[in-house]
Design a protein around this motif. Sequence first.
Motif, short mmCIF file in Angstrom:
data_model
loop_
_atom_site.label_atom_id
_atom_site.label_comp_id
_atom_site.label_asym_id
_atom_site.label_seq_id
_atom_site.Cartn_x
_atom_site.Cartn_y
_atom_site.Cartn_z
N THR A 1 -4.70 42.24 48.19
CA THR A 1 -3.48 41.70 48.75
C THR A 1 -2.63 42.87 49.21
OG1 THR A 1 -3.56 39.85 47.21
CG2 THR A 1 -1.47 40.26 48.30
N ILE A 2 -2.33 42.91 50.49
CA ILE A 2 -1.49 43.98 51.03
C ILE A 2 -0.05 43.51 50.97
CG2 ILE A 2 -0.97 45.35 53.08
CD1 ILE A 2 -3.94 45.06 53.83
N THR A 3 0.77 44.26 50.23
CA THR A 3 2.16 43.85 50.04
C THR A 3 3.15 44.74 50.79
OG1 THR A 3 2.29 45.19 48.03
CG2 THR A 3 1.66 42.88 47.77
N SER A 4 2.69 45.81 51.39
CA SER A 4 3.58 46.71 52.13
C SER A 4 3.54 46.37 53.61
CB SER A 4 3.16 48.16 51.95
OG SER A 4 3.32 48.55 50.61
N SER A 5 4.56 46.82 54.31
CA SER A 5 4.61 46.57 55.75
C SER A 5 3.62 47.47 56.47
CB SER A 5 6.02 46.85 56.27
OG SER A 5 6.30 48.25 56.21
N LEU B 1 5.00 50.99 57.11
CA LEU B 1 5.01 51.85 55.93
C LEU B 1 3.62 52.38 55.63
CD1 LEU B 1 6.66 53.03 53.58
CD2 LEU B 1 6.14 50.94 52.30
N LEU B 2 2.60 51.53 55.77
CA LEU B 2 1.23 51.96 55.54
C LEU B 2 0.80 53.02 56.56
CD1 LEU B 2 -0.43 48.53 54.75
CD2 LEU B 2 0.09 50.36 53.14
N ALA C 1 2.60 56.27 55.67
CA ALA C 1 1.99 56.87 54.49
C ALA C 1 0.66 57.53 54.85
CB ALA C 1 1.78 55.81 53.41
N THR D 1 4.79 60.86 40.52
CA THR D 1 5.08 59.73 41.41
C THR D 1 5.04 58.41 40.66
OG1 THR D 1 4.18 60.93 43.31
CG2 THR D 1 4.34 58.54 43.51
N THR E 1 8.37 56.11 40.22
CA THR E 1 8.42 54.77 40.81
C THR E 1 8.44 53.66 39.76
OG1 THR E 1 6.01 54.76 41.08
CG2 THR E 1 7.33 55.44 42.98
N VAL F 1 9.94 50.09 40.17
CA VAL F 1 8.98 49.44 41.07
C VAL F 1 7.74 49.06 40.28
CG1 VAL F 1 7.56 49.77 43.14
CG2 VAL F 1 9.85 50.79 43.01
#
Length: 143
Positions: free
Chosen positions: A76-80, A83-84, A87, A131, A135, A141
Amino acid sequence: MTEINYLWPLAGGLLIGLSAGLYLLLNGRIAGISGLAAAAAGLTHDGVSKLGLGFLGGIIAGAWLAAALIRQPDITITSSPGLLIAAGLIVGYGTRLGSGCTSGHGVCGLARLSPRSVAATVTFMAVAGVTVFVTRHLLGVLS
């Protein structure tokens, strides 16, 4: 821990080590993914590398084959997407700046006892730990 929990990662690790060793024996070169990706994209002084294209094609085909024959991973991809992409570009820049990535330094460089790879791998792991701490524990997070 059941057999399935450790069998697939163990098999994957053995295959990564085998492919890196065979690549070194057959080509006399280190099988770092960032270097092979740069060679496949023509970002090296040699132009586009057929060997790099083949190696990366094998990675993609192997992942596809494993997902098709063994099991479909639950992803499941939860980032925009933006943003990916950002990154990925930052990681790509870092691998070029550090003269390699985790596969090149962590798998191949450590196996050859390369001092540069030891320093790079220690740095990767320390930054990853910091990190995760920042986070999860300071920013909250994924808590």
